[in-house]
Design an enzyme around this catalytic site. Structure first.
Site, PDB file in Angstrom:
ATOM      1  N   ASP A  37      46.402  44.935   7.993  1.00 48.77           N
ATOM      2  CA  ASP A  37      45.276  44.959   8.927  1.00 48.77           C
ATOM      3  C   ASP A  37      45.827  44.821  10.339  1.00 48.77           C
ATOM      4  O   ASP A  37      46.902  44.246  10.549  1.00 48.77           O
ATOM      5  CB  ASP A  37      44.289  43.822   8.630  1.00 48.77           C
ATOM      6  CG  ASP A  37      42.863  44.162   9.038  1.00 48.77           C
ATOM      7  OD1 ASP A  37      41.997  44.331   8.155  1.00 48.77           O
ATOM      8  OD2 ASP A  37      42.616  44.288  10.267  1.00 48.77           O
ATOM      9  N   ASP A  58      48.816  48.650  12.679  1.00 51.82           N
ATOM     10  CA  ASP A  58      47.770  49.478  13.269  1.00 51.82           C
ATOM     11  C   ASP A  58      47.915  50.849  12.616  1.00 51.82           C
ATOM     12  O   ASP A  58      48.952  51.509  12.783  1.00 51.82           O
ATOM     13  CB  ASP A  58      47.972  49.558  14.785  1.00 51.82           C
ATOM     14  CG  ASP A  58      46.924  50.423  15.460  1.00 51.82           C
ATOM     15  OD1 ASP A  58      46.265  51.238  14.767  1.00 51.82           O
ATOM     16  OD2 ASP A  58      46.770  50.317  16.696  1.00 51.82           O
ATOM     17  N   VAL A  59      46.911  51.272  11.876  1.00 52.50           N
ATOM     18  CA  VAL A  59      47.046  52.498  11.083  1.00 52.50           C
ATOM     19  C   VAL A  59      47.108  53.767  11.930  1.00 52.50           C
ATOM     20  O   VAL A  59      47.350  54.851  11.410  1.00 52.50           O
ATOM     21  CB  VAL A  59      45.916  52.634  10.033  1.00 52.50           C
ATOM     22  CG1 VAL A  59      46.105  51.638   8.903  1.00 52.50           C
ATOM     23  CG2 VAL A  59      44.536  52.522  10.666  1.00 52.50           C
ATOM     24  N   TYR A 153      32.435  59.979  13.660  1.00 53.55           N
ATOM     25  CA  TYR A 153      32.591  59.317  12.355  1.00 53.55           C
ATOM     26  C   TYR A 153      32.368  60.319  11.223  1.00 53.55           C
ATOM     27  O   TYR A 153      33.174  60.435  10.303  1.00 53.55           O
ATOM     28  CB  TYR A 153      31.584  58.164  12.252  1.00 53.55           C
ATOM     29  CG  TYR A 153      31.681  57.361  10.975  1.00 53.55           C
ATOM     30  CD1 TYR A 153      32.507  56.250  10.898  1.00 53.55           C
ATOM     31  CD2 TYR A 153      30.938  57.706   9.847  1.00 53.55           C
ATOM     32  CE1 TYR A 153      32.597  55.506   9.735  1.00 53.55           C
ATOM     33  CE2 TYR A 153      31.026  56.973   8.680  1.00 53.55           C
ATOM     34  CZ  TYR A 153      31.851  55.869   8.624  1.00 53.55           C
ATOM     35  OH  TYR A 153      31.947  55.142   7.468  1.00 53.55           O
ATOM     36  N   THR A 188      27.129  44.800   4.478  1.00 56.78           N
ATOM     37  CA  THR A 188      28.150  44.058   5.215  1.00 56.78           C
ATOM     38  C   THR A 188      27.472  43.175   6.266  1.00 56.78           C
ATOM     39  O   THR A 188      26.308  43.407   6.613  1.00 56.78           O
ATOM     40  CB  THR A 188      29.103  45.031   5.942  1.00 56.78           C
ATOM     41  OG1 THR A 188      28.312  45.863   6.782  1.00 56.78           O
ATOM     42  CG2 THR A 188      29.885  45.889   4.966  1.00 56.78           C
TER      43      THR A 188
END
Ligand SMILES: NC(=O)c1ccc[n+]([C@@H]2O[C@H](COP(=O)([O-])OP(=O)(O)OC[C@H]3O[C@@H](n4cnc5c(N)ncnc54)[C@H](O)[C@@H]3O)[C@@H](O)[C@H]2O)c1
Length: 254
Positions: A37, A58-59, A153, A188
């Site tokens: 993460d 950091d992806v 998105y 969530t």
């Protein structure tokens, strides 16, 4: 069930939500879990909870992603499962008429370029092993349109879906399965807060869900564990919908 006994699983975005629930489920099924993460506090907490390893990554960074799998391999000796799950849906990604180029690009980087980087770096490990399961998180919005748009998105998740399909086909004969997970809306904290403030907005969405509620993160995690396991040995290149029936619905029950 111990379907993932001694498998090494790397989860991105493991600090929260679907990633966190999956870290718990994978650990319960016997996997060694690497929790990655960008949020060091949340990621480290998740790793402690599941007796796994935390890697700050950091992806969107090529170097971070390469180091993440190298660390997993150096620590545990293989990389068997990659759950490429980290993603964002920031408020400045909205209707195409309102969304600026910087917001567009940021979401593409975190949601789509990240999946390219994760697959690019993990597939060589899996090729050497002659096996592996990759699960990329897309969304039900990759297969249906919404008038309450988050344009970047949606486009990013469409990209994840198409990329997963293609990789699933390309590497099928090398024992590597690649599937796109398409969750429906999940209960969530963010979603609860948003809808508590605006019940009409919640109802506008809920009416489309045949089962009449949003998913729990654990229900999504159960599907990820299935796709990761040998129970899904003939499933690859799929658009794996876990959406309470939304994408099949025209008229929903009262
Ligand atoms: N929640 C939903 O309703 C829903 C529905 C469909 C799909 N999804 C997708 O599921 C995935 C997880 O969603 P969630 O609701 O659990 O999100 P979340 O916000 O609860 O968790 C996302 C995690 O990713 C991490 N992250 C963000 N940017 C990162 C980066 N650049 N590098 C590394 N880590 C980063 C965050 O720190 C966080 O821990 C996302 O890809 C999301 O688009 C969510």
């Amino acid at each position: 069930m111990q379907r993932l006994r001694d498998r090494v699983a790397v989860i991105t975005g493991a600090g929260s939500g679907i990633g966190l629930a999956t870290a718990h489920r994978f650990a319960e099924e016997g996997a060694r879990v690497v929790c990655a993460d960008v949020d060091a506090e949340a990621g480290a907490k998740a790793a402690t909870e599941v007796g796994g390893l935390f890697v700050r990554a950091d992806v969107t960074s090529d170097d971070d992603v390469a180091r993440m799998y190298q660390t997993a391999f150096d620590t545990y000796g293989s990389v068997d499962i990659a759950f490429n799950n980290a993603g964002i849906s920031p408020p400045d990604d909205d209707s195409i008429l309102e969304t600026g180029i910087d917001a567009w690009r940021r979401v593409q980087e975190v949601n789509l370029t990240s999946v390219y980087l994760c697959c690019k770096h993990v597939i060589p490990y899996m090729r050497r092993q002659g096996k592996g399961s990759i699960i990329n998180t897309a969304s039900f919005v990759a297969v249906m349109g919404s008038a309450t748009s988050q344009i970047s998105y949606t486009a990013s998740k469409g990209g994840v879906l198409a990329m997963s399909r293609e990789l699933g086909v390309q590497f099928a004969r090398e024992g590597i399965r690649v599937n796109a997970l398409c969750p429906g809306p999940v209960n969530t904290p963010l979603l609860r807060e948003l809808f508590a403030k605006d019940p009409e907005r919640a109802q506008r969405r809920l009416v489309h869900v045949p089962v009449g509620r949003f998913a729990e993160a654990a229900e999504i995690a159960a599907a990820v564990a299935f796709l990761a396991s040998d129970d899904a040995s003939f499933i690859t290149g799929s658009e794996f919908l876990v959406d309470g029936g939304i994408s099949s619905a025209y008229v929903t029950p009262l």
